[in-house]
Design a protein around this motif. Structure first.
Motif, PDB file in Angstrom:
ATOM      1  N   CYS A 167       0.825  -1.215   0.000  1.00 19.85           N
ATOM      2  CA  CYS A 167       0.000   0.000   0.000  1.00 19.85           C
ATOM      3  C   CYS A 167       0.854   1.257   0.000  1.00 19.85           C
ATOM      4  O   CYS A 167       0.492   2.271  -0.610  1.00 19.85           O
ATOM      5  N   GLY A 168       1.981   1.211   0.685  1.00 21.31           N
ATOM      6  CA  GLY A 168       2.853   2.375   0.715  1.00 21.31           C
ATOM      7  C   GLY A 168       3.537   2.650  -0.607  1.00 21.31           C
ATOM      8  O   GLY A 168       3.974   3.766  -0.864  1.00 21.31           O
ATOM      9  N   ALA A 169       3.638   1.622  -1.458  1.00 18.21           N
ATOM     10  CA  ALA A 169       4.340   1.779  -2.735  1.00 18.21           C
ATOM     11  C   ALA A 169       3.411   2.104  -3.897  1.00 18.21           C
ATOM     12  O   ALA A 169       3.876   2.460  -4.976  1.00 18.21           O
ATOM     13  N   ILE A 170       2.089   1.986  -3.682  1.00 17.19           N
ATOM     14  CA  ILE A 170       1.133   2.173  -4.772  1.00 17.19           C
ATOM     15  C   ILE A 170       0.713   3.637  -4.872  1.00 17.19           C
ATOM     16  O   ILE A 170       0.416   4.276  -3.864  1.00 17.19           O
ATOM     17  N   ALA A 171       0.698   4.172  -6.080  1.00 18.11           N
ATOM     18  CA  ALA A 171       0.129   5.506  -6.340  1.00 18.11           C
ATOM     19  C   ALA A 171      -1.346   5.310  -6.680  1.00 18.11           C
ATOM     20  O   ALA A 171      -1.704   4.967  -7.800  1.00 18.11           O
ATOM     21  N   TRP A 172      -2.202   5.518  -5.702  1.00 22.45           N
ATOM     22  CA  TRP A 172      -3.615   5.184  -5.849  1.00 22.45           C
ATOM     23  C   TRP A 172      -4.322   6.135  -6.807  1.00 22.45           C
ATOM     24  O   TRP A 172      -4.093   7.341  -6.783  1.00 22.45           O
ATOM     25  N   LYS A 173      -5.204   5.571  -7.624  1.00 30.89           N
ATOM     26  CA  LYS A 173      -6.002   6.362  -8.556  1.00 30.89           C
ATOM     27  C   LYS A 173      -7.421   6.583  -8.052  1.00 30.89           C
ATOM     28  O   LYS A 173      -8.180   7.335  -8.647  1.00 30.89           O
ATOM     29  N   ILE A 174      -7.806   5.911  -6.973  1.00 28.08           N
ATOM     30  CA  ILE A 174      -9.153   6.077  -6.423  1.00 28.08           C
ATOM     31  C   ILE A 174      -9.054   6.754  -5.070  1.00 28.08           C
ATOM     32  O   ILE A 174      -8.018   6.720  -4.406  1.00 28.08           O
ATOM     33  N   GLY A 175     -10.134   7.392  -4.655  1.00 25.70           N
ATOM     34  CA  GLY A 175     -10.149   8.156  -3.421  1.00 25.70           C
ATOM     35  C   GLY A 175     -10.171   7.275  -2.184  1.00 25.70           C
ATOM     36  O   GLY A 175     -10.430   6.070  -2.252  1.00 25.70           O
ATOM     37  N   PRO A 176      -9.911   7.858  -1.020  1.00 22.21           N
ATOM     38  CA  PRO A 176      -9.785   7.076   0.210  1.00 22.21           C
ATOM     39  C   PRO A 176     -11.076   6.412   0.663  1.00 22.21           C
ATOM     40  O   PRO A 176     -11.044   5.307   1.201  1.00 22.21           O
ATOM     41  N   ARG A 177     -12.222   7.077   0.475  1.00 19.34           N
ATOM     42  CA  ARG A 177     -13.469   6.442   0.915  1.00 19.34           C
ATOM     43  C   ARG A 177     -13.727   5.155   0.159  1.00 19.34           C
ATOM     44  O   ARG A 177     -14.134   4.139   0.741  1.00 19.34           O
ATOM     45  N   ARG A 178     -13.502   5.180  -1.148  1.00 20.73           N
ATOM     46  CA  ARG A 178     -13.729   3.973  -1.941  1.00 20.73           C
ATOM     47  C   ARG A 178     -12.735   2.882  -1.559  1.00 20.73           C
ATOM     48  O   ARG A 178     -13.087   1.708  -1.480  1.00 20.73           O
ATOM     49  N   ARG A 179     -11.483   3.268  -1.310  1.00 24.78           N
ATOM     50  CA  ARG A 179     -10.487   2.284  -0.892  1.00 24.78           C
ATOM     51  C   ARG A 179     -10.876   1.639   0.433  1.00 24.78           C
ATOM     52  O   ARG A 179     -10.696   0.443   0.643  1.00 24.78           O
ATOM     53  N   LEU A 180     -11.384   2.465   1.341  1.00 27.07           N
ATOM     54  CA  LEU A 180     -11.781   1.951   2.643  1.00 27.07           C
ATOM     55  C   LEU A 180     -12.896   0.915   2.500  1.00 27.07           C
ATOM     56  O   LEU A 180     -12.860  -0.155   3.118  1.00 27.07           O
ATOM     57  N   ILE A 181     -13.881   1.220   1.691  1.00 29.78           N
ATOM     58  CA  ILE A 181     -15.005   0.296   1.496  1.00 29.78           C
ATOM     59  C   ILE A 181     -14.542  -0.977   0.803  1.00 29.78           C
ATOM     60  O   ILE A 181     -14.922  -2.089   1.200  1.00 29.78           O
ATOM     61  N   PHE A 182     -13.701  -0.847  -0.218  1.00 33.62           N
ATOM     62  CA  PHE A 182     -13.185  -2.037  -0.900  1.00 33.62           C
ATOM     63  C   PHE A 182     -12.392  -2.919   0.075  1.00 33.62           C
ATOM     64  O   PHE A 182     -12.468  -4.153   0.020  1.00 33.62           O
ATOM     65  N   GLY A 183     -11.625  -2.276   0.966  1.00 31.81           N
ATOM     66  CA  GLY A 183     -10.866  -3.040   1.943  1.00 31.81           C
ATOM     67  C   GLY A 183     -11.764  -3.859   2.849  1.00 31.81           C
ATOM     68  O   GLY A 183     -11.481  -5.030   3.142  1.00 31.81           O
ATOM     69  N   TYR A 184     -12.883  -3.279   3.277  1.00 24.45           N
ATOM     70  CA  TYR A 184     -13.800  -4.002   4.160  1.00 24.45           C
ATOM     71  C   TYR A 184     -14.585  -5.074   3.416  1.00 24.45           C
ATOM     72  O   TYR A 184     -14.953  -6.098   4.005  1.00 24.45           O
ATOM     73  N   ILE A 185     -14.853  -4.855   2.149  1.00 22.55           N
ATOM     74  CA  ILE A 185     -15.494  -5.905   1.361  1.00 22.55           C
ATOM     75  C   ILE A 185     -14.590  -7.136   1.291  1.00 22.55           C
ATOM     76  O   ILE A 185     -15.015  -8.276   1.517  1.00 22.55           O
ATOM     77  N   GLY A 186     -13.306  -6.910   0.997  1.00 25.37           N
ATOM     78  CA  GLY A 186     -12.363  -8.018   0.935  1.00 25.37           C
ATOM     79  C   GLY A 186     -12.181  -8.689   2.286  1.00 25.37           C
ATOM     80  O   GLY A 186     -12.108  -9.929   2.380  1.00 25.37           O
ATOM     81  N   LEU A 187     -12.133  -7.890   3.362  1.00 23.63           N
ATOM     82  CA  LEU A 187     -11.945  -8.441   4.691  1.00 23.63           C
ATOM     83  C   LEU A 187     -13.128  -9.316   5.109  1.00 23.63           C
ATOM     84  O   LEU A 187     -12.950 -10.404   5.667  1.00 23.63           O
TER      85      LEU A 187
END
Length: 435
Positions: free
Chosen positions: A262-282
């Motif tokens: 995660c520290g090495a990736i230049a994210w193209k999507i915003g933090p809220r969407r990343r947060l939700i995607f993370g919880y979906i996977g979890l």
């Protein structure tokens, strides 16, 4: 990031002071289970410790924001070492459950909040910098490294040396590391005392975005707590108690690996969407833990669960910069740390009862239920995670568009966004990002 002036001076002692955090709960579980013969009793004592920490951590954070890290940390680590020593002695003397639970209150309340203090130092030194998300990822990796080393070390000490060796080592490392970290005063964030002009210090809890993140982080804490109890019970069921530290270490290693990515990736999507995607996977990963019937399969599934935790943790901590002002930031970080502890406390209690009654597979249902509830909360209240727009815009005809772009500017500062656009009617350029 590591070339930031003064960074190494607080990172090294900060790590030494945080390593015991990964040892505390598992050491209590193993000691109390050994002396009482019950995972349920062990879960109760560990839960009291976690709840106490969750309740007192924000208070510690608020005092830290107002009086400075060193002024708070020195008495806290002295108190914690004394309280853990008392709890250890009572357990070895065969004290009843109520006495152990009572002794667990000061042991949990005095857990030093070194992780939030380190994050506050990064936030102060990198405010508005594109390196801040990298620092957040680095801190998550550091946290998870403590959860790789801590449980393995505690399990080895408790099973190979003495059942109380884990807690004794935890108290000693907390005392030594905490005092060394408190001595690094040159990198402390500025103290935000109450203003004499009538300005009140806003509580971090007054910001709605933080309240949503607290609920989400309770779910992450439940994963940690449920995994600790259920993995210990599973290891006993297969006749290899020492496998517990290794299995939990694999789970935490997955989190650490994902944190590095995660520290090495230049994210193209915003933090809220990343947060939700993370919880979906979890949630999806946690849904199959209960079905594991071998150590190899459970280790593989635990690795996947760990890989899904890091994106959610890192994103949540990164969002604090845009959701909470600097004067309340240490308190905000401690609320999140306390939320993890609270979720962990509830999970070890419930999972302990379920494993005692039905076996380890039922204990693994706790992380599933908690992450599903956290995901539902994020989906329902995602709008609360948008930072407030600044009030400096005076062109009322362009105000709605300006507010949208200002929100993007705040997210862009936190995420290191590089895209820039002209704002019509205002004559200047602001950074934006798309969530």
């Amino acid at each position: 990031m590591l070339r930031t002036p003064g960074a190494l001076s607080f990172l090294l002692p900060g790590f030494a002071a945080r390593l015991p955090f990964g040892m505390l709960t598992i050491s209590i579980l193993l000691l109390v289970q050994h002396t009482t013969g019950s995972y349920a009793n062990a879960g109760v004592v560990a839960a009291v410790t976690g709840v106490s920490m969750a309740l007192f951590a924000p208070v510690m954070g608020k005092f830290t924001d107002r009086h400075g890290q060193g002024a708070v940390l020195v008495p806290v680590v002295l108190t914690h070492a004394t309280a853990v020593s008392a709890l250890t002695a009572l357990a070895l003397l065969g004290a009843p459950l109520w006495a152990l639970a009572l002794a667990a209150v000061p042991a949990g309340a005095s857990v030093p909040q070194v992780g939030p203090m380190v994050r506050a130092r990064w936030a102060a030194r990198l405010e508005g910098s594109p390196l801040l998300p990298t620092a957040a990822a680095f801190e998550s990796v550091t946290d998870e490294f403590t959860f790789v080393v801590g449980p393995v070390l505690a399990t080895a000490l408790c099973t190979g040396v003495h059942p109380a060796a884990g807690l004794i080592t935890e108290a000693g490392l907390t005392l030594l590391g905490g005092l060394l970290f408190a001595a690094q005063r040159s990198t402390q964030p500025a103290v935000h005392a109450r203003s004499g002009a009538g300005e009140k210090h806003a509580s971090a809890l007054s910001f709605p975005g933080l309240r949503v993140l607290i609920v989400a982080f309770i779910g992450i804490g439940a994963v940690f707590g449920g995994m600790q109890v259920s993995l210990a019970a599973f290891s006993n069921e297969i006749g290899n108690p020492g496998a517990n530290g290794l299995l939990y270490g694999v789970f935490a290693a997955g989190n650490m690996i994902a944190g590095i990515a995660c520290g090495a990736i230049a994210w193209k999507i915003g933090p809220r969407r990343r947060l939700i995607f993370g919880y979906i996977g979890l949630t999806a990963a946690a849904s199959v833990l209960w079905a594991a019937n071998s150590a190899v399969l459970l280790g593989a599934l635990g690795l996947v669960v760990g890989l899904c935790i890091a994106p959610a943790l890192i994103t949540g901590y990164t969002m604090i910069e845009s959701l909470v002002p600097a004067a309340s930031r240490t308190e905000a970080f401690t609320w999140l740390t306390g939320a993890v502890a609270f979720g962990q406390a509830g999970a070890v209690t419930l999972a302990g009862r379920l494993t005692d009654a039905h076996g380890s597979s039922y204990g693994f249902l706790v992380p599933l239920g908690a992450t599903a509830l956290a995901l539902a909360t994020l989906l329902a209240l995602r709008s609360k995670l948008a930072p407030k727009a600044p009030s400096r815009i005076v062109n009322t005809s362009a105000q709605p568009a300006a507010q949208d772009e200002s929100e993007g500017a705040l997210q862009g500062a936190s995420e290191g966004a590089s895209q820039r656009v002209n704002e019509r009617g205002l004559g200047h350029r602001v950074p934006v990002t798309v969530d």
